[in-house]
Scaffold this active site. Sequence first.
Site, PDB file in Angstrom:
ATOM      1  N   ARG A 153       9.299   3.896   6.518  1.00 58.30           N
ATOM      2  CA  ARG A 153       9.919   5.140   7.004  1.00 58.30           C
ATOM      3  C   ARG A 153       9.730   5.160   8.344  1.00 58.30           C
ATOM      4  O   ARG A 153      10.463   5.647   9.329  1.00 58.30           O
ATOM      5  CB  ARG A 153       8.818   6.480   6.391  1.00 58.30           C
ATOM      6  N   ASP A 182      12.421   1.232   1.512  1.00 57.81           N
ATOM      7  CA  ASP A 182      12.509   2.626   0.933  1.00 57.81           C
ATOM      8  C   ASP A 182      13.857   2.952   1.338  1.00 57.81           C
ATOM      9  O   ASP A 182      14.913   2.283   1.778  1.00 57.81           O
ATOM     10  CB  ASP A 182      11.518   3.590   1.448  1.00 57.81           C
ATOM     11  N   HIS A 253      14.687   4.900  -4.623  1.00 61.07           N
ATOM     12  CA  HIS A 253      13.993   4.492  -3.250  1.00 61.07           C
ATOM     13  C   HIS A 253      14.737   3.422  -2.754  1.00 61.07           C
ATOM     14  O   HIS A 253      14.123   2.504  -2.133  1.00 61.07           O
ATOM     15  CB  HIS A 253      12.519   4.338  -3.080  1.00 61.07           C
ATOM     16  N   ASP A 316       8.789   4.432  -8.561  1.00 62.15           N
ATOM     17  CA  ASP A 316       8.648   5.981  -8.608  1.00 62.15           C
ATOM     18  C   ASP A 316       9.894   6.892  -8.483  1.00 62.15           C
ATOM     19  O   ASP A 316      10.813   6.238  -7.684  1.00 62.15           O
ATOM     20  CB  ASP A 316       7.666   6.405  -7.513  1.00 62.15           C
ATOM     21  N   GLU A 317       9.851   8.077  -8.673  1.00 63.50           N
ATOM     22  CA  GLU A 317      11.105   9.082  -8.184  1.00 63.50           C
ATOM     23  C   GLU A 317      12.589   8.271  -8.385  1.00 63.50           C
ATOM     24  O   GLU A 317      13.304   8.290  -7.376  1.00 63.50           O
ATOM     25  CB  GLU A 317      10.662   9.518  -6.862  1.00 63.50           C
ATOM     26  N   TRP A 382      -0.370   8.276  -9.634  1.00 62.71           N
ATOM     27  CA  TRP A 382      -0.481   9.037  -8.201  1.00 62.71           C
ATOM     28  C   TRP A 382       0.003  10.581  -8.508  1.00 62.71           C
ATOM     29  O   TRP A 382      -0.639  11.309  -7.599  1.00 62.71           O
ATOM     30  CB  TRP A 382       0.722   8.358  -7.437  1.00 62.71           C
ATOM     31  N   TYR A 407      -4.082  10.563  -1.006  1.00 61.69           N
ATOM     32  CA  TYR A 407      -2.996  10.638   0.079  1.00 61.69           C
ATOM     33  C   TYR A 407      -3.384  10.899   1.479  1.00 61.69           C
ATOM     34  O   TYR A 407      -3.654  12.096   1.744  1.00 61.69           O
ATOM     35  CB  TYR A 407      -1.827  11.513  -0.595  1.00 61.69           C
ATOM     36  N   ASP A 409      -1.402  11.005   3.848  1.00 60.34           N
ATOM     37  CA  ASP A 409      -0.622  11.518   4.803  1.00 60.34           C
ATOM     38  C   ASP A 409      -0.483  13.090   4.771  1.00 60.34           C
ATOM     39  O   ASP A 409      -0.049  14.079   5.318  1.00 60.34           O
ATOM     40  CB  ASP A 409       1.004  11.296   4.386  1.00 60.34           C
ATOM     41  N   TRP A 458       1.723   7.401   3.502  1.00 60.16           N
ATOM     42  CA  TRP A 458       3.280   7.411   3.766  1.00 60.16           C
ATOM     43  C   TRP A 458       3.316   8.065   5.398  1.00 60.16           C
ATOM     44  O   TRP A 458       2.537   8.875   5.787  1.00 60.16           O
ATOM     45  CB  TRP A 458       3.594   8.350   2.856  1.00 60.16           C
ATOM     46  N   THR A 459       4.660   7.565   5.755  1.00 60.33           N
ATOM     47  CA  THR A 459       4.750   7.699   7.197  1.00 60.33           C
ATOM     48  C   THR A 459       5.876   8.536   7.550  1.00 60.33           C
ATOM     49  O   THR A 459       6.484   8.445   8.800  1.00 60.33           O
ATOM     50  CB  THR A 459       4.697   6.616   7.860  1.00 60.33           C
ATOM     51  N   GLU A 460       6.475   9.456   6.840  1.00 57.79           N
ATOM     52  CA  GLU A 460       7.549  10.269   7.369  1.00 57.79           C
ATOM     53  C   GLU A 460       7.237  10.942   8.512  1.00 57.79           C
ATOM     54  O   GLU A 460       8.119  11.007   9.365  1.00 57.79           O
ATOM     55  CB  GLU A 460       7.851  11.331   6.176  1.00 57.79           C
TER      56      GLU A 460
HETATM   57  C1  TNX Z   1       5.796  10.633  -3.081  1.00 59.06           C
HETATM   58  S1  TNX Z   1       3.888   8.695  -4.209  1.00 59.06           S
HETATM   59  C2  TNX Z   1       6.341   9.309  -2.909  1.00 59.06           C
HETATM   60  C3  TNX Z   1       6.652   8.831  -1.515  1.00 59.06           C
HETATM   61  C4  TNX Z   1       6.323   9.924  -0.508  1.00 59.06           C
HETATM   62  C5  TNX Z   1       5.273  10.646  -0.781  1.00 59.06           C
HETATM   63  C6  TNX Z   1       4.769  11.811   0.361  1.00 59.06           C
HETATM   64  C7  TNX Z   1       5.282   8.145  -4.348  1.00 59.06           C
HETATM   65  C8  TNX Z   1       5.115   6.929  -5.155  1.00 59.06           C
HETATM   66  N1  TNX Z   1       6.335   8.421  -3.969  1.00 59.06           N
HETATM   67  O1  TNX Z   1       7.840   8.260  -1.675  1.00 59.06           O
HETATM   68  O2  TNX Z   1       6.640   9.275   0.666  1.00 59.06           O
HETATM   69  O3  TNX Z   1       5.348  11.534  -2.070  1.00 59.06           O
HETATM   70  O4  TNX Z   1       3.487  12.233   0.040  1.00 59.06           O
END
Ligand code: TNX
Length: 532
Positions: A153, A182, A253, A316-317, A382, A407, A409, A458-460
């Site tokens: 990020r 990412d 991602h 993730d996600e 997580w 976390y 961040d 995380w560095t958004e």
């Molecule tokens: C979730 S934790 C994410 C990251 C984001 C973060 C922000 C995870 C495995 N994925 O992509 O940066 O939340 O807190």
Amino acid sequence: MEPARPELALVPRPRRLSARPGRFRLDTGTRLRVTPGAEPAADLLRHHLEPALGRRPEQSPDGTFVLAVDASLTGLGEEGYGLTVGPEGVLLRAARSAGLLRGVQTVRQLLPYEALSADRAVADGPAGLDLPGVEITDVPRHAWRGAMLDVARHFQPVSYLRRYVDLLALHKLNVLQLHLTDDQGWRMPVAAYPRLTEVGGRRAESMIGPAGSSRFDGRPHSGAYTRGELAELVAYAAARGVTVVPEIGVPGHVRAALAAYPELGNRPGRRLDVWTRWGVCPNVLGVGDHVLDFFRTVLDEVTDVFPSPYVHIGGDECPTTEWEHSPAAVARAAREHLSGPRELHGWFLGRVADHLVRAGRRPVAWAETGTTLPLDCVVMSWREPEHAWAAARRGHEVVYADHRTTYLDYARGEGPLEPPGQPGHVVGLRTVHGLDLAAPPSEPELAARVLGAQGQLWTEFVTTPEHIEYLSFPRLCALAERLWNPAAGWPGFRARLGGHAARLDALGVPHATPPGPPRPTKHPEPPAHASA
Ligand code: TNX
């Protein structure tokens, strides 16, 4: 009992420590005696003593500062050490060379605080360079004591990563997970696919504010490492007993990779940019053989550069909507006898994990639930603490990374001076120190599957080293203590942190100073892709 003398206020607190009478004076005449296997620790000690002594300590068979590896020492494991300091000499011993590296960090913390700042020699000053008399036997509770830094990020140069490694090592943390790819940036050079960094390494601008905001900063952001830089970072970290675990995230991602190579996507004709937003991106990898082959090549380069036994593959996600609408993905799911395209997530990770296992590595992945990842994967949980135990029950090894406790961040507190950060929870120091890896009482056998825990930065919203350090410290001090010595309580930690803060000050870590407004980010030229 907490030690009464402030210089014995070590973080993390050693397993056993007792004060002894007297002190050992380190000066320019102090010689090191180094037994076979102890050379790496001696090199590290010399490196750290040189600025304070004004010269590198010499080695001699009758030196009074002894560093010894003795494989017959029992009970110290891979990373334990014993340290005896008296007026006549210092004896630092371990069964393995990694234990000596931890002991060197204890020696650093025992020195006068000002010895930690590299800018002047203090040995000849009135206070000298004294080590207090002490007897320590120290062994960590958990093997994985990590910190993850997201350089996707917001990019940070290797020169800064070296400093971060030094700060981790000071606290006996032993894993730096580098989040290299990412949606918003790809920082890992891959010789076969130069566009990953040339195109994927820069984005046009960045969202201001959290996911869903409508404002952008209008400033490009870019950066990528060279292979030589990463190899050098790996060596630097290894000399401090820190393993750099690379993370290449799939199958979600990946927008930066899709921008560089559209054929990796689910609609190969579509052009996407490197994402400028935060949040969960709907675009994910396609599931054709060419996509798997591409990532096998990427991972071959990754394993070439990073000797770490562990390689993180993300996981993730990953929204499955694109797969549900893609005839090719639906057909693939059927061909693989999956119940539907949603199962392509675990299937994809399984193919990638297999490749790593065949290369002799352990894949690591983020748990979405703890129950859907290939069994070869180490699970980083997580979302919910319960996911860690669900995964352990299935037989996974687990690294605990619960967002509510680890976390970095998230804000440190509610104060008006806290910089804008990831909305969500407040993760206070005491919360981190409350990290609890004890297995459910009815299932004590699960404890052995918990490798440890890790802090996530995380560095958004984090663009500068000052901001990284403000968010990392002292929260990583608390994490390090819980992982090294969970028996040490909160009041004692608080008391010791008072003294330890002076060490952070001497190192210039802005642990108490919220960072100012972000400075404009630099736009380095694209890196050369030649390997070193
Ligand atoms: C979730 S934790 C994410 C990251 C984001 C973060 C922000 C995870 C495995 N994925 O992509 O940066 O939340 O807190």
